[in-house]
Design an enzyme around this catalytic site. Sequence first.
Site, mmCIF file in Angstrom:
data_model
loop_
_atom_site.group_PDB
_atom_site.id
_atom_site.type_symbol
_atom_site.label_atom_id
_atom_site.label_comp_id
_atom_site.label_asym_id
_atom_site.label_seq_id
_atom_site.Cartn_x
_atom_site.Cartn_y
_atom_site.Cartn_z
ATOM 1 N N CYS A 140 0.823 -1.214 0.000
ATOM 2 C CA CYS A 140 0.000 0.000 0.000
ATOM 3 C C CYS A 140 0.855 1.260 0.000
ATOM 4 O O CYS A 140 0.645 2.166 -0.823
ATOM 5 C CB CYS A 140 -0.950 -0.013 1.193
ATOM 6 S SG CYS A 140 -0.171 -0.412 2.781
ATOM 7 N N HIS A 221 -2.875 5.598 6.160
ATOM 8 C CA HIS A 221 -1.523 6.115 6.360
ATOM 9 C C HIS A 221 -1.494 7.582 5.920
ATOM 10 O O HIS A 221 -2.256 7.988 5.044
ATOM 11 C CB HIS A 221 -0.498 5.370 5.495
ATOM 12 C CG HIS A 221 -0.506 3.884 5.626
ATOM 13 N ND1 HIS A 221 -0.227 3.223 6.798
ATOM 14 C CD2 HIS A 221 -0.731 2.911 4.693
ATOM 15 C CE1 HIS A 221 -0.280 1.909 6.594
ATOM 16 N NE2 HIS A 221 -0.594 1.702 5.326
#
Length: 344
Positions: A140, A221
């Site tokens: 990711c 994130h």
Amino acid sequence: MIRVGIVGYGTIGKRIADAVVAQDDMKIAGVLKVSPDYEAKVAVSRGFPVYTLPDRVEKFKKAGIEPAGTIEDLIKASDVVVDASPEDVGRENKEKYYQRYDKPVIFQGGEEADVAEVSFNALANYEEARGKRYVRVVSCNTTGITRVLTSLTLNGVGIKKARIFIARRGADPKEHKKGPINDVVPNPATVPSHHGPDVQTILRNVDIVTMAVAVPVTIMHMHMAYIELDSAYPKDQVIEAFAKTPRIFLADVGAGFQSLAQVIEYARDLGRPRGDFPEVAVFRDSVTTHGNELYLMYGVHQESIVVPENIDAIRSIFGTLPKWRSIEKTDKSLKLTTEGKRYG
């Protein structure tokens, strides 16, 4: 129709399965689960054939789930296998099962790069997966960084070096045994973190250093980037590069995007399954140029960002569509933001 077998029906696997269902050139051959839990029962309710490991067959039957077969049966029934197993299990599956069959396999970013012949990102190196037997869709965070850097270079903004600082989510929403809960953890304490070298498996010549900490959130994130460009570019040109690039979303503070939580809330309000946000969410207000220096912040939704990449990797392996046609087809099928995007 490309028959897709999915090994691992967890956070990533179930999302890839749903994405395959949304395509008109692919179909689910089956999914593999090792535990007859609620996710296995959801797969059954979705009409997916559920396979398991040979030593788990009786356990599934006792739980009221009749397996369609074992992992080897799933491999035989598939044209391509997407391995969405937990970290390092993909390599074990390769050594134990996949190497015995002449079928392409797509691994995820939790595996080391040498598990595959090529690391993959659709924007950056779509063509490199053509005809490959083993392909790895990067993680990711690596996907997010690669998209941001590639969106610049595709639009004529040259890069000399990138320094990326990552605040990693501590756990996925369902991971009740992970953390931190009340801490900020260097992840790792050494520099660089693994993300920079991982980016270089795709963008081989980029000068990049990354650092990361884990923080007590589950939603996304956050990356804070310093990028040295090859010359001075107007801020508007940089923003236009992001605006035109598929899978990049510009989030405006003035429109109410003041945090990552609001990005996820936006996804929910759009009716996206699970509140997913596969695009990189670049905070437009953070994009700042100072001479040849570029600064920006952007969010990465760890649960869904790699899903469209897996779909494109399948098409690339089989050579069924060229790069931009595949990316556009995937984006439209998954109802990603396509307005104002340039596909080609």
